[in-house]
Design a protein around this motif. Structure first.
Motif, mmCIF file in Angstrom:
data_model
loop_
_atom_site.group_PDB
_atom_site.id
_atom_site.type_symbol
_atom_site.label_atom_id
_atom_site.label_comp_id
_atom_site.label_asym_id
_atom_site.label_seq_id
_atom_site.Cartn_x
_atom_site.Cartn_y
_atom_site.Cartn_z
ATOM 1 N N TYR A 64 27.365 -10.865 3.398
ATOM 2 C CA TYR A 64 27.665 -10.047 4.567
ATOM 3 C C TYR A 64 26.810 -10.426 5.771
ATOM 4 N N ILE A 65 25.516 -10.736 5.515
ATOM 5 C CA ILE A 65 24.594 -10.914 6.644
ATOM 6 C C ILE A 65 24.414 -12.368 7.047
ATOM 7 N N ARG A 66 24.836 -13.321 6.211
ATOM 8 C CA ARG A 66 24.551 -14.725 6.519
ATOM 9 C C ARG A 66 25.206 -15.173 7.821
ATOM 10 N N HIS A 67 26.341 -14.547 8.193
ATOM 11 C CA HIS A 67 27.041 -14.968 9.403
ATOM 12 C C HIS A 67 26.259 -14.621 10.668
ATOM 13 N N GLN A 68 25.190 -13.816 10.520
ATOM 14 C CA GLN A 68 24.405 -13.429 11.688
ATOM 15 C C GLN A 68 23.494 -14.556 12.165
ATOM 16 N N TYR A 69 23.368 -15.635 11.377
ATOM 17 C CA TYR A 69 22.452 -16.724 11.717
ATOM 18 C C TYR A 69 23.241 -18.010 11.995
ATOM 19 N N PRO A 70 22.763 -18.828 12.938
ATOM 20 C CA PRO A 70 23.360 -20.155 13.128
ATOM 21 C C PRO A 70 23.046 -21.029 11.913
ATOM 22 N N PRO A 71 23.799 -22.110 11.701
ATOM 23 C CA PRO A 71 23.630 -22.931 10.485
ATOM 24 C C PRO A 71 22.202 -23.388 10.251
ATOM 25 N N GLU A 72 21.484 -23.768 11.325
ATOM 26 C CA GLU A 72 20.140 -24.292 11.131
ATOM 27 C C GLU A 72 19.133 -23.222 10.701
ATOM 28 N N GLU A 73 19.473 -21.937 10.819
ATOM 29 C CA GLU A 73 18.544 -20.863 10.456
ATOM 30 C C GLU A 73 18.918 -20.186 9.144
ATOM 31 N N VAL A 74 20.011 -20.641 8.525
ATOM 32 C CA VAL A 74 20.467 -19.979 7.304
ATOM 33 C C VAL A 74 19.448 -20.118 6.175
ATOM 34 N N LEU A 75 18.915 -21.325 5.975
ATOM 35 C CA LEU A 75 17.983 -21.546 4.874
ATOM 36 C C LEU A 75 16.699 -20.738 5.020
ATOM 37 N N PRO A 76 16.005 -20.754 6.203
ATOM 38 C CA PRO A 76 14.824 -19.889 6.347
ATOM 39 C C PRO A 76 15.154 -18.404 6.151
ATOM 40 N N ALA A 77 16.336 -17.986 6.653
ATOM 41 C CA ALA A 77 16.733 -16.586 6.490
ATOM 42 C C ALA A 77 16.937 -16.250 5.020
ATOM 43 N N ARG A 78 17.496 -17.214 4.281
ATOM 44 C CA ARG A 78 17.715 -16.968 2.856
ATOM 45 C C ARG A 78 16.389 -16.835 2.125
ATOM 46 N N ARG A 79 15.387 -17.622 2.526
ATOM 47 C CA ARG A 79 14.069 -17.519 1.904
ATOM 48 C C ARG A 79 13.445 -16.145 2.168
ATOM 49 N N ARG A 80 13.569 -15.684 3.420
ATOM 50 C CA ARG A 80 13.035 -14.355 3.753
ATOM 51 C C ARG A 80 13.777 -13.269 2.965
ATOM 52 N N PHE A 81 15.083 -13.456 2.835
ATOM 53 C CA PHE A 81 15.907 -12.506 2.079
ATOM 54 C C PHE A 81 15.448 -12.449 0.626
ATOM 55 N N ASN A 82 15.262 -13.603 -0.011
ATOM 56 C CA ASN A 82 14.846 -13.647 -1.417
ATOM 57 C C ASN A 82 13.440 -13.073 -1.600
ATOM 58 N N TYR A 83 12.541 -13.378 -0.644
ATOM 59 C CA TYR A 83 11.183 -12.835 -0.724
ATOM 60 C C TYR A 83 11.219 -11.311 -0.703
ATOM 61 N N TRP A 84 11.979 -10.765 0.231
ATOM 62 C CA TRP A 84 12.076 -9.309 0.345
ATOM 63 C C TRP A 84 12.658 -8.701 -0.930
ATOM 64 N N LYS A 85 13.708 -9.299 -1.467
ATOM 65 C CA LYS A 85 14.366 -8.743 -2.646
ATOM 66 C C LYS A 85 13.456 -8.779 -3.864
ATOM 67 N N ARG A 86 12.702 -9.879 -4.032
ATOM 68 C CA ARG A 86 11.791 -9.949 -5.172
ATOM 69 C C ARG A 86 10.738 -8.854 -5.108
ATOM 70 N N LYS A 87 10.174 -8.672 -3.922
ATOM 71 C CA LYS A 87 9.128 -7.656 -3.778
ATOM 72 C C LYS A 87 9.707 -6.243 -3.912
ATOM 73 N N LEU A 88 10.913 -6.034 -3.407
ATOM 74 C CA LEU A 88 11.548 -4.720 -3.541
ATOM 75 C C LEU A 88 11.836 -4.411 -5.005
ATOM 76 N N ASP A 89 12.240 -5.429 -5.769
ATOM 77 C CA ASP A 89 12.443 -5.236 -7.206
ATOM 78 C C ASP A 89 11.144 -4.823 -7.891
ATOM 79 N N ASN A 90 10.027 -5.360 -7.427
ATOM 80 C CA ASN A 90 8.732 -4.966 -7.990
ATOM 81 C C ASN A 90 8.466 -3.480 -7.783
ATOM 82 N N ILE A 91 8.850 -2.992 -6.616
ATOM 83 C CA ILE A 91 8.620 -1.575 -6.302
ATOM 84 C C ILE A 91 9.579 -0.690 -7.086
ATOM 85 N N MET A 92 10.853 -1.121 -7.179
ATOM 86 C CA MET A 92 11.842 -0.311 -7.883
ATOM 87 C C MET A 92 11.491 -0.166 -9.358
ATOM 88 N N GLU A 93 10.969 -1.240 -9.961
ATOM 89 C CA GLU A 93 10.571 -1.191 -11.367
ATOM 90 C C GLU A 93 9.161 -1.758 -11.497
#
Length: 798
Positions: free
Chosen positions: A146-175
């Motif tokens: 849903y959110i990947r279209h918000q970034y130009p092609p050259e920024e997709v990979l850094p955005a994906r890294r930030r996305f994965n970092y956030w999700k991993r840490k949020l999973d730590n909090i949830m469990e």
């Protein structure tokens, strides 16, 4: 020409359609008046060969069943709903974004499918855990899509890294597993430990823009882990520059899940927290770029369930104004919340009306439970027509749902009957259950109780007589029916006394005539054991008003003797059979009538001394007094305190009765120790614990007697025993202070009422009206509000 109501017509059509088996019923012809100007000829419930007619199945369920609660849409215990607020606007994957499209990537190698666990071989717990993992993975995949279209092609990979970092840490909090290994867990303390959002924003803006972007994820994660109740304030204070929308959505989602766990000390705290959430959601939807924050349907649904209804309505209106599409289950959450509030039932009906027009199955359990909630009336007043929501009609709503294919069960049907009773339409409330019974339906006890309560409240003996027919059709327990009819005498007499505005003491000539009726069906021994008088002698005297002690009150003409008394007498004289053993309800009714019939203060004190001796005597056999207290609580003691407070000379004995109730059962204790001490306390207690009603009537009686200091001390004792004053208690205090023309304390009571989370009602305004200088009181209130506002502004500017 007689016209049929839509509901009655629908009932008639069911007989022509089919006879229902087991727990279902068929309906016969029944003609009654129409509910509104809808012609039965144009009803949507006409018989058709193509589809079954409306109201064909009345699903008879246990009347004690609780209403179903709508579940959140696609609820995942870990990540929540996999839908966004406007799923049709979700972008399609871009073909050259550097990422694969199509099915969700599996954690198992394509060549090792045999290694995947067989779901059928897993235990239920393992299967649920596995499904949660798969659902979580799917949610993350959809969210990134849903959110990947918000970034130009050259920024997709850094955005994906930030996305994965956030999700991993949020999973730590949830469990959480090992919080001590998180280096970022305290990164937000410098911000969330500040007092309010204003201070947080000020501290946040001291950082340069790049530092804010880098620190925001860890600051937010630290806040969610250590202080989730400050999450809303931190989000609101750190929106410059805008954090990632998915992270804001996740943080809000986690916060609303924690709402029941937040330490809210008072209703003021609850109200302020709810206001913070509403303001943030409004800002995210209205002020930020459209669709920037993909709010989860689950988040919006939980807000509807956990926010106070008027604030949930605010969120709903903001959502609708923004054109956000809501999932069916989310809509049901809002409809359910609004349906519980009388003033918002119209909005709930609009939601269900649109869902019905969209061909939603109204007989789905979650939808049907919301319809039942909508039909339930909690309005206690002069009727629906005088309410602020007079446009909503439960009959009209039922007609529409029937036309759209709804098949009500006994719970929803009883809700409609209850609404009819509270409108004063007792005749229709009685006709409909009798109609069902005539056509084979098994009415439950709740339906009969609802009808009989409405008949008593109507104060018309004819309605009570008709309600007995419903009791017969419902096969209600005989003793319960006898108790209800016996209590109707007490209720009619007490209401008549109040309506005629007789002066205290409110002595009612009840016991002798009620005893004569009671003796026709009940054994005298249990009641004789509880009263000091010889009951056979009272019956043999033949005087309808009893002996002299029951005729010492003021001479008055009573209407109830010519209305309800003959109806109850006729019912008790009908039928034959062995005498019934009275239960605790029967005995409580008769003892209350006995106390109300006493005028002499000495007789009231003598009865309490006798009753107390019975209650405290060793258990050598069947102790009817102890059983009465165990099952009926403080009802006899409350009636005694009321009667004593009506007489100035019995103020001290009333406090002694209250002291007996406090002595063994209400030792001050903390809430933590309450559960541990409850069993021991109940085992040792002889007298009942004072209830909230006990405290309220005592405070009211003391205020009437001008004993302001004593009333305030009782209020303090009440709080020490973990009982918070109700709206009735605050109204009594305000009325007492206003009657004394104590302006400052009247204003203080009104402020405390609102601070406790209550809204003023008609009795609050009546209490305020007792003040002679109302203009000065209003000025005092305005002055206090201004002072508090300036103090708040000063604290925020520091």
């Amino acid at each position: 020409m007689r016209r049929e109501s839509v509901i009655a017509l629908s009932l008639t059509q069911q007989t022509a359609s089919r006879a229902l088996r087991q727990n279902y019923t068929r309906f016969g012809t029944y003609t009654t008046r129409h509910y509104h100007a809808t012609s039965p000829l144009h009803s949507h419930s006409q018989i058709s060969d193509e589809k079954p007619p409306n109201f064909t199945q009345l699903n008879i369920k246990d009347a004690s069943a609780q209403l179903l609660k709508p579940s959140p849409a696609h609820l995942d215990p870990k990540s929540g709903v996999s839908e966004y607020y406007n799923a049709k606007d979700a972008p399609k994957p871009r073909p050259h974004s550097g990422k694969k499209t199509g099915k969700i990537a599996s954690k198992y190698p394509s060549g090792a499918r045999h290694m995947r666990p067989n779901m059928s071989e897993l235990s239920p717990e393992e299967r649920a855990k596995r499904n949660a993992v798969l659902s979580s993975e799917k949610f993350k995949y959809n969210q990134w899509g849903y959110i990947r279209h918000q970034y130009p092609p050259e920024e997709v990979l850094p955005a994906r890294r930030r996305f994965n970092y956030w999700k991993r840490k949020l999973d730590n909090i949830m469990e959480p597993k090992n919080p001590s290994s998180w280096p970022w867990r305290d990164d937000g303390k410098w911000l969330f430990e500040l007092e309010d959002a204003y201070s947080m924003r000020k501290a946040w803006e001291e950082l340069d823009v790049e530092s804010r972007k880098q620190q925001w994820p860890n600051v937010m994660l630290s806040t969610l882990h250590n202080c989730p109740d400050k999450a809303v304030q931190v989000i609101e204070a750190t929106l410059d520059p805008l954090p990632p929308g998915f992270a804001i959505s996740d943080a809000l989602f986690y916060h609303v899940l924690k709402i029941p766990e937040l330490a809210l000390k008072s209703p003021q705290d609850q109200g302020s927290k709810a206001d913070e959430i509403v303001e943030l959601v409004t800002k995210l939807i209205s002020d930020l770029p459209p669709k920037y924050v993909p709010l989860r349907q689950h988040t919006l649904g939980v807000l509807a369930s956990k926010l106070p209804v008027h604030q949930a309505v605010e969120v709903y209106l903001v959502i609708r104004q923004a054109g956000i599409n809501l999932h069916q289950n989310t809509l049901l959450h809002y409809a359910s919340a609004m349906a519980k509030s009388h003033s918002h039932k119209g909005m709930a009906y609009d939601i269900l009306w649109n869902m019905a027009k969209d061909k939603v199955n109204l007989n789905d359990p979650t939808v049907a439970s919301v319809i039942t909630t909508l039909l339930v009336s909690r309005h206690m007043g002069d009727g629906w027509s005088n309410s602020e929501n007079s446009t909503f009609s439960p009959q009209h709503a039922m007609e529409f749902f029937l036309e759209m294919g709804y098949s009500p069960n006994l719970v929803s049907f009883t809700a409609l009957v209850d609404s009819l009773c509270k409108q004063g339409d007792i005749a229709e409330a009685i006709r409909l259950p009798l109609l069902l019974a005539e056509n084979g339906a098994e009415l439950d006890l709740r339906c009969y109780t609802t009808v009989f309560r409405g008949a008593k409240n109507s104060l018309k003996a004819y309605n009570v007589r008709q309600a007995l027919e419903v009791a017969k059709a419902a096969k209600a327990p005989y003793v319960d029916v006898l108790n209800n009819t016996l209590h109707s005498i007490f209720y009619f007499a007490e209401t008549e006394c109040r309506d005629k505005k007789y002066q205290a003491p409110w002595v009612l000539p009840l016991f002798a005539p009620m005893l004569a009726i009671y003796a026709k069906k009940f054994n005298l021994q249990p009641l004789q054991w509880l009263v000091p008088d010889t009951l056979p002698l009272i019956l043999e005297q033949g005087n309808p008003d009893g002996p002299e002690k029951f005729r010492s009150g003021p001479l008055r003409e009573w209407d109830f003797k010519h209305t309800i008394l003959p109806v109850v007498k006729e019912f008790f004289e009908s039928g034959e059979g062995a005498q019934q053993i009275p239960n605790s309800t029967t005995l409580a009714i008769m003892l209350r009538a006995y106390i109300k019939s006493l005028n002499n203060p000495y007789d009231i004190m003598a009865f309490y001394a006798f009753f107390k001796s019975r209650l405290e005597e060793p258990d050598t056999g069947h102790n009817w007094a102890a059983e009465l207290i165990k099952e009926q609580g403080s009802i006899v003691h409350d009636t005694l305190i009321l009667a004593m407070l009506e007489r100035a000379s019995l103020l001290r004995p009333a406090l002694q009765v209250f002291g007996d109730m406090l002595r063994d059962t209400m030792k001050p204790r903390s809430k933590e120790d309450a559960k541990e001490e409850l069993a021991t306390t109940e085992a040792l207690a002889l007298h009942p614990a004072p209830s909230l009603f006990t405290f309220s009537i005592l405070i009211h009686g003391l205020m009437v007697r001008g004993e302001k200091m004593l009333a305030e001390q009782v209020l303090q004792v009440m709080r020490e025993h973990n009982l918070e004053p109700s709206l009735v208690t605050w109204n009594m205090l305000a009325k007492g202070y206003a009657s004394m023309q104590n302006l400052s304390q009247t204003v203080g009571a009104l402020q405390d009422l609102e601070a406790a989370g209550f809204k003023p009602d008609v009795y609050t305004f009546r209490a305020f009206a007792r003040l002679k200088d109302q203009t000065r009181a209003l000025q005092t209130m305005e002055r206090i509000i201004d002072t508090n506002k300036k103090r708040l502004e000063k604290n925020q500017s520091v």
